[in-house]
Design an enzyme around this catalytic site. Structure first.
Site, PDB file in Angstrom:
ATOM      1  N   ASP A 106      11.128  -7.713   1.646  1.00 41.70           N
ATOM      2  CA  ASP A 106      10.805  -6.944   2.854  1.00 41.70           C
ATOM      3  C   ASP A 106      10.950  -7.825   4.102  1.00 41.70           C
ATOM      4  OD1 ASP A 106       8.701  -8.477   1.859  1.00 41.70           O
ATOM      5  OD2 ASP A 106       7.135  -7.077   2.494  1.00 41.70           O
ATOM      6  N   THR A 129       0.823  -1.209   0.000  1.00 45.21           N
ATOM      7  CA  THR A 129       0.000   0.000   0.000  1.00 45.21           C
ATOM      8  C   THR A 129       0.863   1.267   0.000  1.00 45.21           C
ATOM      9  OG1 THR A 129      -1.596  -1.269   1.325  1.00 45.21           O
ATOM     10  CG2 THR A 129      -1.976   1.109   1.130  1.00 45.21           C
ATOM     11  N   TYR A 134      14.037 -21.223   3.191  1.00 44.40           N
ATOM     12  CA  TYR A 134      12.735 -20.772   2.674  1.00 44.40           C
ATOM     13  C   TYR A 134      12.886 -20.360   1.207  1.00 44.40           C
ATOM     14  CZ  TYR A 134       8.187 -18.284   3.086  1.00 44.40           C
ATOM     15  OH  TYR A 134       6.892 -17.840   2.965  1.00 44.40           O
TER      16      TYR A 134
END
Lengths: 210, 210
Positions: A75, A9, A69
């Protein structure tokens, strides 16, 4: 030097210890800045940043984290690098929870953010279209619809974080980080965790590691 | 006699122990049925039922449950009446969890259904557009995005149910009821719980209680 963490956003900025955010369409050229570094999970917003700061450098290719992972968002990588040890919760449109031990990432998970719970429930039925009650009591069974929805969202998030942190230190960042931190004793709320991870990456680059 | 439980998505039917469902637009006049009783949380679908069965009777005004909860949905009321004692989980578009003790409703909560978690995450970011992995391991930290999303949804739902049931008996109904029941020992999966509550209401009406 200006750092920018481009989320789903907002664009989040950091300069000399100060943190602020902007919507992409409200982004204006600021002061002259010699160095601008960014990470992004949102390509259109990244293009917008590059219109304003054409010389901005993407740190993603330089960011390395010890993890098994596959496909960890840049981020989340930066947040993990920013804490080195403990559990980091980034609570924005989505809530990510990642577990670090001695600079090694052990894994993590993703939940909808608090606002997403609201809009998700609304889309199921107009009867579930209620503003969540952020002060809902989590230790007693709800006795009305608004509390039932709030409890179902907030307690689920809190229990999932609790379950993941065991005796580890707990760090919160992101728009709802401060709110969620208050459910935990000794939790640390710090809106610069992602930027600390970016600064660490810059140090590693200067040391010639990357 | 035909019973109909009208949900957010489907109309669920019950006749002589058999249970089936229909989408509202696919509803056709069935056999001649003398008595049709229904409950509904979806007015347009209820209108559709009444087109097909104009003499169908709404059981909602006759359904009474001992509870302090304000605004309990008629489907949850029926599920509660259907179990009398224990925890009932109705896992559809939304997941409702209600706690009953000696025919008294102690409260309950609402979470988004499993499919809603998927679509909500998709709406946050295209990177989160993954089909949930319903076989995700819940005892180890996820190591990829699809598992991270699945774990964040399914473990949250499972933990919330676990937390509410303590030593009580656990009943599952609804589209995802069978799937969720397998996370619990001695859980009972029964797609006729809501109908049992409706039948109980009919008995009470005949006994002249209501």
């Amino acid at each position: 030097m200006l750092l920018c963490d481009i989320g789903n956003t907002y664009l989040h900025f950091y300069q000399e210890g100060k943190v602020w955010k902007e919507l992409p369409r409200r982004l204006k050229a600021g002061m002259e800045v010699q160095e601008v570094y960014y990470i992004s999970v949102n390509p259109p917003s990244a293009r917008r940043l590059l219109e304003v700061y054409p010389h901005a450098i993407d740190l993603a290719p330089h960011m390395v984290l010890d993890t098994a992972y596959k496909g960890l968002g840049v981020d989340r990588m930066a947040a993990c690098k920013g804490i080195e040890d403990g559990v980091v919760v980034d609570a924005g449109s989505a809530i990510t929870v990642d577990v670090m031990q001695n600079q090694v990432h052990l894994g993590g998970f993703i939940m909808p953010g608090i606002a997403s719970f609201s809009s998700m429930l609304k889309s199921i039925s107009p009867a579930l279209e209620k503003e969540l009650n952020l002060s809902v009591e989590l230790s007693a069974l709800p006795q009305n619809t608004r509390d039932a929805l709030s409890y179902g969202a907030i307690k689920a998030i809190v229990m999932m974080i609790q379950n993941s942190c065991k005796n580890k230190r707990l760090f919160f960042t992101g728009g709802d980080g401060k709110y969620l931190a208050r459910f935990f004793e000794n939790a640390i709320h710090d809106n610069s965790i992602v930027f600390k991870g970016m600064l660490k990456t810059l140090e590693e680059m200067k040391e010639g590691k990357r």
